[in-house]
Design a protein around this motif. Structure first.
Motif, PDB file in Angstrom:
ATOM      1  N   LEU A   7       0.861  -1.184   0.000  1.00  0.00           N
ATOM      2  CA  LEU A   7       0.000   0.000   0.000  1.00  0.00           C
ATOM      3  C   LEU A   7       0.899   1.236   0.000  1.00  0.00           C
ATOM      4  O   LEU A   7       1.973   1.231   0.590  1.00  0.00           O
ATOM      5  CB  LEU A   7      -0.903   0.010   1.231  1.00  0.00           C
ATOM      6  CG  LEU A   7      -1.849  -1.173   1.411  1.00  0.00           C
ATOM      7  CD1 LEU A   7      -2.573  -1.070   2.745  1.00  0.00           C
ATOM      8  CD2 LEU A   7      -2.831  -1.257   0.263  1.00  0.00           C
ATOM      9  N   ARG A   8       0.465   2.306  -0.657  1.00  0.00           N
ATOM     10  CA  ARG A   8       1.239   3.543  -0.701  1.00  0.00           C
ATOM     11  C   ARG A   8       0.669   4.525   0.315  1.00  0.00           C
ATOM     12  O   ARG A   8      -0.521   4.835   0.297  1.00  0.00           O
ATOM     13  CB  ARG A   8       1.188   4.155  -2.102  1.00  0.00           C
ATOM     14  CG  ARG A   8       2.104   5.366  -2.252  1.00  0.00           C
ATOM     15  CD  ARG A   8       2.202   5.780  -3.708  1.00  0.00           C
ATOM     16  NE  ARG A   8       1.030   6.464  -4.177  1.00  0.00           N
ATOM     17  CZ  ARG A   8       0.824   7.778  -4.068  1.00  0.00           C
ATOM     18  NH1 ARG A   8       1.729   8.538  -3.504  1.00  0.00           N
ATOM     19  NH2 ARG A   8      -0.266   8.319  -4.522  1.00  0.00           N
ATOM     20  N   LEU A   9       1.517   5.021   1.213  1.00  0.00           N
ATOM     21  CA  LEU A   9       1.104   5.989   2.223  1.00  0.00           C
ATOM     22  C   LEU A   9       0.861   7.336   1.552  1.00  0.00           C
ATOM     23  O   LEU A   9       1.715   7.844   0.829  1.00  0.00           O
ATOM     24  CB  LEU A   9       2.195   6.133   3.296  1.00  0.00           C
ATOM     25  CG  LEU A   9       1.921   7.129   4.404  1.00  0.00           C
ATOM     26  CD1 LEU A   9       0.742   6.681   5.257  1.00  0.00           C
ATOM     27  CD2 LEU A   9       3.165   7.305   5.262  1.00  0.00           C
ATOM     28  N   VAL A  10      -0.331   7.917   1.783  1.00  0.00           N
ATOM     29  CA  VAL A  10      -0.660   9.213   1.173  1.00  0.00           C
ATOM     30  C   VAL A  10      -1.029  10.274   2.207  1.00  0.00           C
ATOM     31  O   VAL A  10      -1.229  11.432   1.858  1.00  0.00           O
ATOM     32  CB  VAL A  10      -1.784   9.086   0.121  1.00  0.00           C
ATOM     33  CG1 VAL A  10      -1.323   8.231  -1.055  1.00  0.00           C
ATOM     34  CG2 VAL A  10      -3.061   8.528   0.726  1.00  0.00           C
ATOM     35  N   PHE A  12      -2.237  11.132   6.739  1.00  0.00           N
ATOM     36  CA  PHE A  12      -2.590  10.719   8.087  1.00  0.00           C
ATOM     37  C   PHE A  12      -3.892  11.406   8.490  1.00  0.00           C
ATOM     38  O   PHE A  12      -4.211  12.474   7.986  1.00  0.00           O
ATOM     39  CB  PHE A  12      -1.514  11.157   9.095  1.00  0.00           C
ATOM     40  CG  PHE A  12      -0.127  10.799   8.697  1.00  0.00           C
ATOM     41  CD1 PHE A  12       0.405   9.567   9.009  1.00  0.00           C
ATOM     42  CD2 PHE A  12       0.668  11.705   7.997  1.00  0.00           C
ATOM     43  CE1 PHE A  12       1.697   9.236   8.647  1.00  0.00           C
ATOM     44  CE2 PHE A  12       1.957  11.383   7.635  1.00  0.00           C
ATOM     45  CZ  PHE A  12       2.472  10.143   7.961  1.00  0.00           C
ATOM     46  N   PHE A  28      -3.274   5.765   9.050  1.00  0.00           N
ATOM     47  CA  PHE A  28      -2.402   6.011   7.904  1.00  0.00           C
ATOM     48  C   PHE A  28      -3.261   5.831   6.653  1.00  0.00           C
ATOM     49  O   PHE A  28      -3.782   4.753   6.413  1.00  0.00           O
ATOM     50  CB  PHE A  28      -1.251   5.015   7.856  1.00  0.00           C
ATOM     51  CG  PHE A  28      -0.186   5.240   8.898  1.00  0.00           C
ATOM     52  CD1 PHE A  28      -0.259   6.266   9.823  1.00  0.00           C
ATOM     53  CD2 PHE A  28       0.913   4.409   8.947  1.00  0.00           C
ATOM     54  CE1 PHE A  28       0.728   6.469  10.769  1.00  0.00           C
ATOM     55  CE2 PHE A  28       1.909   4.606   9.890  1.00  0.00           C
ATOM     56  CZ  PHE A  28       1.823   5.625  10.803  1.00  0.00           C
ATOM     57  N   LEU A  29      -3.444   6.894   5.895  1.00  0.00           N
ATOM     58  CA  LEU A  29      -4.237   6.827   4.670  1.00  0.00           C
ATOM     59  C   LEU A  29      -3.383   6.199   3.575  1.00  0.00           C
ATOM     60  O   LEU A  29      -2.213   6.547   3.411  1.00  0.00           O
ATOM     61  CB  LEU A  29      -4.680   8.231   4.260  1.00  0.00           C
ATOM     62  CG  LEU A  29      -5.516   8.978   5.309  1.00  0.00           C
ATOM     63  CD1 LEU A  29      -5.786  10.403   4.863  1.00  0.00           C
ATOM     64  CD2 LEU A  29      -6.807   8.233   5.577  1.00  0.00           C
ATOM     65  N   THR A  30      -3.966   5.275   2.825  1.00  0.00           N
ATOM     66  CA  THR A  30      -3.212   4.536   1.815  1.00  0.00           C
ATOM     67  C   THR A  30      -3.956   4.481   0.493  1.00  0.00           C
ATOM     68  O   THR A  30      -5.172   4.669   0.427  1.00  0.00           O
ATOM     69  CB  THR A  30      -2.953   3.085   2.277  1.00  0.00           C
ATOM     70  OG1 THR A  30      -4.207   2.425   2.458  1.00  0.00           O
ATOM     71  CG2 THR A  30      -2.151   3.041   3.562  1.00  0.00           C
ATOM     72  N   GLU A  31      -3.202   4.233  -0.533  1.00  0.00           N
ATOM     73  CA  GLU A  31      -3.753   3.930  -1.862  1.00  0.00           C
ATOM     74  C   GLU A  31      -3.172   2.603  -2.285  1.00  0.00           C
ATOM     75  O   GLU A  31      -1.945   2.434  -2.213  1.00  0.00           O
ATOM     76  CB  GLU A  31      -3.363   5.006  -2.874  1.00  0.00           C
ATOM     77  CG  GLU A  31      -4.098   6.305  -2.695  1.00  0.00           C
ATOM     78  CD  GLU A  31      -3.716   7.336  -3.750  1.00  0.00           C
ATOM     79  OE1 GLU A  31      -2.805   7.074  -4.562  1.00  0.00           O
ATOM     80  OE2 GLU A  31      -4.320   8.397  -3.743  1.00  0.00           O
ATOM     81  N   GLY A  35      -7.079   2.805   4.340  1.00  0.00           N
ATOM     82  CA  GLY A  35      -6.068   3.166   5.320  1.00  0.00           C
ATOM     83  C   GLY A  35      -5.857   2.084   6.349  1.00  0.00           C
ATOM     84  O   GLY A  35      -6.525   1.054   6.357  1.00  0.00           O
ATOM     85  N   VAL A  36      -4.908   2.347   7.225  1.00  0.00           N
ATOM     86  CA  VAL A  36      -4.546   1.402   8.272  1.00  0.00           C
ATOM     87  C   VAL A  36      -4.660   2.130   9.607  1.00  0.00           C
ATOM     88  O   VAL A  36      -4.041   3.175   9.804  1.00  0.00           O
ATOM     89  CB  VAL A  36      -3.100   0.889   8.063  1.00  0.00           C
ATOM     90  CG1 VAL A  36      -2.682  -0.020   9.199  1.00  0.00           C
ATOM     91  CG2 VAL A  36      -2.965   0.201   6.717  1.00  0.00           C
ATOM     92  N   ASP A  37      -5.456   1.587  10.528  1.00  0.00           N
ATOM     93  CA  ASP A  37      -5.606   2.143  11.866  1.00  0.00           C
ATOM     94  C   ASP A  37      -4.495   1.539  12.718  1.00  0.00           C
ATOM     95  O   ASP A  37      -4.406   0.317  12.855  1.00  0.00           O
ATOM     96  CB  ASP A  37      -6.979   1.775  12.413  1.00  0.00           C
ATOM     97  CG  ASP A  37      -7.385   2.621  13.604  1.00  0.00           C
ATOM     98  OD1 ASP A  37      -6.642   3.541  13.973  1.00  0.00           O
ATOM     99  OD2 ASP A  37      -8.463   2.356  14.155  1.00  0.00           O
TER     100      ASP A  37
END
Length: 127
Positions: A7-10, A12, A28-31, A35-37
């Motif tokens: 996943l690509r971090l974009v 928070f 952590f917002l991802t593409e 996202g990941v909590d």
């Protein structure tokens, strides 16, 4: 070896302190994806910051050595309150260490000694 692309971090969002005051909760917002909590112990934040700083320094130096142009995204830094600062001798005569202590962790930076200035050119004697 990865079998799926990471996943690509974009970004928070939702940074907050846990109810017991011992953890930082953050999304952590991802593409792709929502996202990941993540929950990080406050006493481990220094290790996390250190790991990411060292990894970023090594990887960007490797990329630059390979000819990859690194252009950081523009950002407005937010000051971090410092509680204490100290300097110490480094690993050799060409290095000084700067340690910065915040409320939750400390960071130490290696500061290389400046390169010696070139000696001024000597003019030939007038005849």
């Amino acid at each position: 070896m990865r079998t799926t692309p990471p996943l690509r971090l974009v970004g928070f969002k939702d940074v907050e302190l846990s109810a017991d005051g011992k953890f930082m909760n953050v999304v952590f917002l991802t593409e792709p994806g929502e996202g990941v909590d993540l929950t990080i112990p406050l006493d481990a934040l220094g290790d996390v910051v250190h790991f990411l700083t060292v990894a970023a320094a090594r990887l960007t130096e490797d990329a630059a050595a390979a000819g990859v142009a690194i252009t950081p995204a523009p950002f407005t830094p937010e000051p971090i309150p410092v509680r204490k600062m100290a300097m110490a001798p480094g690993a050799g005569p060409g290095e000084t260490l700067l340690t910065v202590q915040t409320a939750g962790y400390g960071l130490t930076f290696a500061i290389p000694a400046p390169a010696k200035a070139a000696a001024p050119a000597r003019l030939p004697d007038a005849a």
